[in-house]
Design a protein around this motif. Structure first.
Motif, PDB file in Angstrom:
ATOM      1  N   THR A 208       0.816  -1.212   0.021  1.00 54.09           N
ATOM      2  CA  THR A 208      -0.154  -0.075  -0.048  1.00 54.09           C
ATOM      3  C   THR A 208       0.926   1.213  -0.191  1.00 54.09           C
ATOM      4  OG1 THR A 208      -1.879  -1.162   1.222  1.00 54.09           O
ATOM      5  CG2 THR A 208      -1.909   1.159   1.139  1.00 54.09           C
ATOM      6  N   PRO A 209       1.731   1.533   0.961  1.00 50.37           N
ATOM      7  CA  PRO A 209       2.697   2.730   0.788  1.00 50.37           C
ATOM      8  C   PRO A 209       3.482   2.804  -0.343  1.00 50.37           C
ATOM      9  CG  PRO A 209       3.298   1.202   2.511  1.00 50.37           C
ATOM     10  CD  PRO A 209       2.223   0.634   2.139  1.00 50.37           C
ATOM     11  N   LEU A 210       3.659   1.623  -1.104  1.00 51.76           N
ATOM     12  CA  LEU A 210       4.433   1.517  -2.115  1.00 51.76           C
ATOM     13  C   LEU A 210       3.946   1.978  -3.369  1.00 51.76           C
ATOM     14  CD1 LEU A 210       6.699  -1.832  -1.687  1.00 51.76           C
ATOM     15  CD2 LEU A 210       7.355   0.618  -1.026  1.00 51.76           C
ATOM     16  N   ILE A 211       2.443   1.980  -3.376  1.00 54.23           N
ATOM     17  CA  ILE A 211       1.740   2.606  -4.415  1.00 54.23           C
ATOM     18  C   ILE A 211       1.840   3.894  -4.421  1.00 54.23           C
ATOM     19  CG2 ILE A 211      -0.768   2.622  -5.211  1.00 54.23           C
ATOM     20  CD1 ILE A 211      -1.351  -0.007  -4.090  1.00 54.23           C
ATOM     21  N   PHE A 212       1.352   4.352  -3.267  1.00 58.82           N
ATOM     22  CA  PHE A 212       1.781   6.038  -3.089  1.00 58.82           C
ATOM     23  C   PHE A 212       2.961   6.409  -3.554  1.00 58.82           C
ATOM     24  CE2 PHE A 212      -1.926   5.035  -0.177  1.00 58.82           C
ATOM     25  CZ  PHE A 212      -3.121   5.990  -0.984  1.00 58.82           C
ATOM     26  N   THR A 213       4.036   5.872  -3.049  1.00 54.48           N
ATOM     27  CA  THR A 213       5.161   6.509  -3.149  1.00 54.48           C
ATOM     28  C   THR A 213       5.865   6.282  -4.627  1.00 54.48           C
ATOM     29  OG1 THR A 213       6.390   4.499  -2.172  1.00 54.48           O
ATOM     30  CG2 THR A 213       6.214   6.435  -0.688  1.00 54.48           C
ATOM     31  N   GLY A 214       5.348   4.995  -5.323  1.00 56.21           N
ATOM     32  CA  GLY A 214       5.604   4.918  -6.566  1.00 56.21           C
ATOM     33  C   GLY A 214       5.059   5.716  -7.502  1.00 56.21           C
ATOM     34  N   LEU A 215       3.743   6.021  -7.127  1.00 56.53           N
ATOM     35  CA  LEU A 215       3.000   7.185  -8.085  1.00 56.53           C
ATOM     36  C   LEU A 215       3.468   8.515  -7.953  1.00 56.53           C
ATOM     37  CD1 LEU A 215      -0.701   6.371  -7.187  1.00 56.53           C
ATOM     38  CD2 LEU A 215       0.527   5.955  -9.411  1.00 56.53           C
ATOM     39  N   ALA A 216       4.305   8.868  -6.715  1.00 60.63           N
ATOM     40  CA  ALA A 216       4.793  10.100  -6.436  1.00 60.63           C
ATOM     41  C   ALA A 216       6.150  10.320  -7.478  1.00 60.63           C
ATOM     42  CB  ALA A 216       5.360  10.117  -5.054  1.00 60.63           C
ATOM     43  N   VAL A 217       6.666   9.230  -7.279  1.00 62.77           N
ATOM     44  CA  VAL A 217       8.059   9.264  -8.054  1.00 62.77           C
ATOM     45  C   VAL A 217       7.565   9.201  -9.849  1.00 62.77           C
ATOM     46  CG1 VAL A 217      10.124   7.865  -9.028  1.00 62.77           C
ATOM     47  CG2 VAL A 217       9.460   7.962  -6.608  1.00 62.77           C
ATOM     48  N   ALA A 218       6.574   8.546 -10.158  1.00 60.64           N
ATOM     49  CA  ALA A 218       6.306   8.331 -11.413  1.00 60.64           C
ATOM     50  C   ALA A 218       5.713   9.705 -11.788  1.00 60.64           C
ATOM     51  CB  ALA A 218       5.247   7.414 -11.493  1.00 60.64           C
ATOM     52  N   LEU A 219       4.850  10.300 -11.089  1.00 61.24           N
ATOM     53  CA  LEU A 219       4.232  11.709 -11.446  1.00 61.24           C
ATOM     54  C   LEU A 219       5.291  12.748 -11.821  1.00 61.24           C
ATOM     55  CD1 LEU A 219       1.865  13.412 -11.882  1.00 61.24           C
ATOM     56  CD2 LEU A 219       2.007  13.982  -9.424  1.00 61.24           C
ATOM     57  N   ALA A 220       6.314  12.746 -10.860  1.00 62.33           N
ATOM     58  CA  ALA A 220       7.368  13.681 -11.125  1.00 62.33           C
ATOM     59  C   ALA A 220       8.279  13.294 -12.484  1.00 62.33           C
ATOM     60  CB  ALA A 220       8.277  13.778  -9.920  1.00 62.33           C
ATOM     61  N   PHE A 221       8.513  12.169 -12.710  1.00 63.95           N
ATOM     62  CA  PHE A 221       9.205  11.511 -13.607  1.00 63.95           C
ATOM     63  C   PHE A 221       8.478  11.936 -15.084  1.00 63.95           C
ATOM     64  CE2 PHE A 221      11.303   8.775 -16.445  1.00 63.95           C
ATOM     65  CZ  PHE A 221      12.603   8.965 -16.132  1.00 63.95           C
ATOM     66  N   GLN A 222       7.140  11.919 -15.074  1.00 61.95           N
ATOM     67  CA  GLN A 222       6.624  12.351 -16.335  1.00 61.95           C
ATOM     68  C   GLN A 222       7.004  13.566 -16.740  1.00 61.95           C
ATOM     69  OE1 GLN A 222       2.180  11.634 -15.916  1.00 61.95           O
ATOM     70  NE2 GLN A 222       2.622   9.464 -16.282  1.00 61.95           N
ATOM     71  N   ALA A 223       7.412  14.477 -15.795  1.00 58.15           N
ATOM     72  CA  ALA A 223       7.935  15.572 -16.171  1.00 58.15           C
ATOM     73  C   ALA A 223       9.726  15.388 -16.234  1.00 58.15           C
ATOM     74  CB  ALA A 223       7.394  16.881 -15.497  1.00 58.15           C
ATOM     75  N   ARG A 224      10.117  14.474 -16.296  1.00 56.08           N
ATOM     76  CA  ARG A 224      11.425  14.129 -16.231  1.00 56.08           C
ATOM     77  C   ARG A 224      12.143  14.837 -15.167  1.00 56.08           C
ATOM     78  NH1 ARG A 224      10.804  10.836 -19.422  1.00 56.08           N
ATOM     79  NH2 ARG A 224      11.926  10.126 -21.281  1.00 56.08           N
ATOM     80  N   LEU A 225      11.417  14.861 -13.774  1.00 55.64           N
ATOM     81  CA  LEU A 225      12.076  15.347 -12.519  1.00 55.64           C
ATOM     82  C   LEU A 225      12.278  13.860 -11.715  1.00 55.64           C
ATOM     83  CD1 LEU A 225       9.453  18.249 -11.977  1.00 55.64           C
ATOM     84  CD2 LEU A 225      11.969  18.535 -12.400  1.00 55.64           C
ATOM     85  N   PHE A 226      13.307  13.865 -11.310  1.00 57.70           N
ATOM     86  CA  PHE A 226      13.853  12.599 -10.268  1.00 57.70           C
ATOM     87  C   PHE A 226      13.403  13.124  -8.852  1.00 57.70           C
ATOM     88  CE2 PHE A 226      16.928  11.779 -13.805  1.00 57.70           C
ATOM     89  CZ  PHE A 226      16.324  10.864 -14.254  1.00 57.70           C
ATOM     90  N   ASN A 227      12.340  12.636  -8.369  1.00 61.32           N
ATOM     91  CA  ASN A 227      12.143  13.141  -6.952  1.00 61.32           C
ATOM     92  C   ASN A 227      12.619  11.870  -6.010  1.00 61.32           C
ATOM     93  OD1 ASN A 227      11.168  13.708  -4.545  1.00 61.32           O
ATOM     94  ND2 ASN A 227       8.934  13.379  -5.080  1.00 61.32           N
ATOM     95  N   ILE A 228      13.913  12.143  -5.406  1.00 61.50           N
ATOM     96  CA  ILE A 228      14.484  11.195  -4.621  1.00 61.50           C
ATOM     97  C   ILE A 228      13.923  11.399  -3.235  1.00 61.50           C
ATOM     98  CG2 ILE A 228      16.703  10.003  -4.009  1.00 61.50           C
ATOM     99  CD1 ILE A 228      16.451  10.124  -6.818  1.00 61.50           C
ATOM    100  N   GLY A 229      13.225  12.502  -3.057  1.00 60.74           N
ATOM    101  CA  GLY A 229      12.692  13.002  -1.716  1.00 60.74           C
ATOM    102  C   GLY A 229      11.408  12.637  -1.328  1.00 60.74           C
TER     103      GLY A 229
END
Lengths: 362, 368
Positions: B73-94
């Motif tokens: 469950t938490p990985l779904i949210f954090t995975g989505l967070a990283v994926a969303l930023a990455f759609q704009a080619r932003l690496f969200n390591i935070g």
């Protein structure tokens, strides 16, 4: 108690760093982020060589706190207790090392639903989880080391909460410091500034003043976060400042922050006192003694009583009388702890045990 | 070109794209598991016992599977967070730091308004969490948009700041005495557990946060494919120059992407804080923020694929505990890393496969 606290935050930071490295590795280069097993000889489900008797051997399960096996302190002490029980009582055991956060109750439940007849949680973090799981498995026995408990709070009948009177052991090393300090000033370096660590400070001060009423105890804490248990640089800085102000013996209760205290002692040729387990090897020649918490004894005794059928639920507090805390006195520190010094410290021990010298805990 | 040839070409294209999509995932998982078996044998344990225990404790039982989903469950949210930023080619390591800050705010808000009844209390706690995480995520977004500061460095560094800040606030203001946790959230801010309705799940912490996560994945998938803002974000990701030429507000999009990413990462805390323990505890994130990077990578940043990817990582994560009495826990960490590395390599190989085939075909007449 301190040992667990230290395990928590410091591993969290280490875990974080590992994951950052991992994340970076993903982006920067296809380097392998996998760590080798850091533990020596993971024996797994121990006691596969089951004693061939008529009945199956008594089965004990144990869940380590976040620090895990190999921390040279708290968790390792619990493991020693289990091994002693295995060789002397012929039990078999298995253990789990859950990571941070959410797996503590899952791990307890996994062991309780299996063969284990007695399940340990090592560390105060287990308090809530073990209470809940104990209620779910009324036919199994549970024990929690460093159980957090307020006076009068109910405890499930199948759960033994074990606490230590750290202040009593601290009082003995305090008295020892008073007898051996030449300057009349000693230091205490605590980790995180919380009631738990205040127990060490209060006991140390009381023991010191009992032998040297006009002496002085300098007190510093490394911080207010979990980081304070894993900051050797800060420990060294605090210890050096105390030495500058005249301290010639320094007691620490600060996890790996204490390694900095030892470093300062080595540099300025003063003595330091270790905590939790015998820390003599960290700075040979500069460790006066260590205030030890006998987690191994507590684990062993719990297994023994459970196996003998005399298990009792409720909270047990282990102090000097019960052999739960003590100080180290062996060939390594005989040069300082002469028979005369020892006699005085032992006299204090007798008073504490008899109750005629009440040791404050805050 | 005849109809038959066209059909043939279509079939070939379909086969290739299927191979490119499924191939790397299947191959890396199979190889990873094989390697795990080998390592187990080298450690002196029985691979058969390892795999049967792993299966029985995870997918093979209702309780085990619910634990896997709980971990996912938490990985779904954090995975989505990283994926969303990455759609704009932003690496969200935070995401880790955003989850910690958001989680602390969520726990505080959940415990501070006792008057709110069930759904309102949850919504309020989620809103505070998302707000805090979003603001934390907005910082690297703003710095990137204004000064060009690289978001990788800034987000990594902000993780440490977030941890220190959260620890300080916890130790000095929010923690109950003698603990490293905050007060419990109110009944109205509690997410119900599945075990409340289904007795087979007794003791399982699986809760409604899972459904929130799945809903978020579906919504994000629709949003990024069907809305102008979602499209703009992807254009920005494909090429900043083209995006600027198209007249897109780059700075605003960058800040928006990081803010939304931070808010999503913060919602990951709901699983633990609103659904499981009902309080914030030091170390509650358990690295989910960082693991989200791996989840997004395996899902190729497609929101809808994040769900199975998160379940897979949840499986490994819970599986580590299940087999812990047979092998050291680190083996599972290693397995995770190995699978990801295989995946990266295979993915790259298969993506360049058509080019290499064309190259071969072009050269073919020259070779004797």
């Amino acid at each position: 108690m301190r040992g667990v606290l230290r395990g928590g935050p410091s591993t969290m930071v280490r875990g974080g760093a590992r994951w950052i490295a991992f994340g970076l590795a993903l982006f920067l280069s296809p380097g392998c982020g996998g760590e080798g097993a850091k533990k020596d000889g993971h024996a797994g489900a121990d006691g596969s060589a089951a004693k061939s008797g008529g009945t199956a051997p008594y089965h004990v399960g144990l869940v380590f706190d976040v620090g895990g096996l190999g921390d040279k302190s708290f968790n390792d002490a619990a493991y020693r207790g289990l091994q002693k029980a295995k060789t002397e009582l012929g039990i078999e055991f298995e253990y789990l090392e859950p990571g941070e956060g959410s797996e503590r109750d899952a791990a307890l439940r996994q062991l309780a639903s299996g063969k284990a007849q007695l399940v340990f949680g090592v560390g105060f973090l287990f308090t809530d989880d073990i209470k809940k799981v104990a209620a779910e498995y009324p036919d199994k026995k549970f024990a929690c080391i460093d159980y957090t408990w307020q006076e009068g709070e109910p405890v499930p009948a199948n759960l033994a909460g074990i606490k230590f009177r750290e202040e009593e052991g601290s009082a003995l090393v305090g008295a020892l410091s008073a007898l051996l300090s030449k300057s009349g000033t000693v230091g205490f370096v605590g980790g995180m500034d919380i009631p738990l660590i205040h127990k060490f400070e209060a006991g140390y001060r009381a023991g010191f003043l009992a032998e040297k009423a006009d002496g002085k105890v300098l007190v510093n804490y490394a911080g207010v976060t979990g980081e304070a248990f894993a900051n050797p640089a800060k420990g060294k800085e605090l210890a050096l400042a105390q030495i500058d102000r005249g301290a010639d013996i320094i007691f620490h209760a600060s996890g790996s922050t204490g390694l900095g205290v030892f470093e300062a002692a080595r540099e300025r040729k003063v003595l330091a006192i270790g905590v939790d387990s015998d820390q003599q090897a960290e700075a040979p020649g500069f460790i006066l003694t260590s205030m030890v918490k006998q987690v191994d004894v507590a684990v062993f005794e719990s297994v023994k009583s459970a196996k003998a059928g005399s298990f009792q639920g409720g909270v047990r507090v282990l102090g000097l009388k019960e052999g739960g805390v003590d100080y180290i006195n062996d060939a390594n520190n005989a040069q300082w702890i002469t028979p005369e010094v020892k006699a005085k410290v032992e006299a204090l021990r007798a008073e504490i045990i008899a109750g005629s010298f009440p040791v404050p805990s805050k | 070109m005849s109809d038959r040839e066209i059909t043939n070409l279509r079939l070939q294209a379909f086969a290739l794209s299927t191979l490119q999509t499924v191939g790397p995932v299947a191959a890396s998982i199979a190889l990873g598991l094989g390697l795990a078996g080998l390592l187990v044998a080298l450690l002196g344990a029985s691979p058969t016992q390892f795999f049967t225990t792993l299966w029985a404790g995870t997918l093979g039982s209702t309780y085990g599977f619910s634990q896997v989903l709980f971990k996912a469950t938490p990985l779904i949210f954090t995975g989505l967070a990283v994926a969303l930023a990455f759609q704009a080619r932003l690496f969200n390591i935070g995401a880790e730091g955003q989850m910690v800050i958001g989680g602390l705010a969520m726990a505080w808000a959940g415990a501070s308004f006792p008057g709110l009844p069930f759904p309102l209390g949850v919504i309020e706690a989620l809103a505070f969490g998302a707000l805090a995480g979003g603001l934390w995520g907005a910082i690297p977004g703003l710095l990137k948009a204004r000064t060009g500061a690289h978001e990788v460095i800034v987000t990594i560094m902000l993780n440490f700041v977030a941890l220190a800040l959260a620890n300080y606030l916890l130790a000095n203001h929010l923690a109950l005495p003698e603990t490293v946790r905050s007060a419990e959230v109110t009944a109205g801010a509690t997410l119900p557990r599945f075990s409340d309705f289904w007795s087979a799940l007794r003791g399982s912490p699986l809760n409604l946060a899972l459904l929130l996560g799945v809903a978020a994945a579906i919504l994000l998938e629709l949003w990024s494919n069907r809305t102008p803002v979602g499209f703009s974000l992807r254009v920005l990701g494909e090429g900043p120059k083209q995006a600027r030429y198209a007249g897109l507000p780059l700075a605003r999009l960058t800040v928006f992407a990081m803010t939304a990413s931070g808010a999503l990462a913060a919602l990951a805390g709901s699983n633990f804080i609103l659904g499981y323990k009902h309080y914030y505890e030091e170390g509650f994130s358990a690295g989910a923020g960082f693991q989200g990077i791996a989840v997004a990578l395996l899902a190729r940043n497609r929101p809808i694929w994040i769900v199975p990817s998160a379940i897979f990582f949840g499986l490994l994560s819970y599986g580590g505990l299940v087999v812990n009495s047979i092998v050291p826990r680190e083996l599972i960490d290693l397995l995770e890393a190995v699978i990801l590395l295989f995946f990266i390599v295979f993915d790259r190989m298969l993506r360049t496969l058509p080019d290499r085939l064309l190259l071969l075909r072009a050269r073919a007449p020259e070779t004797p």
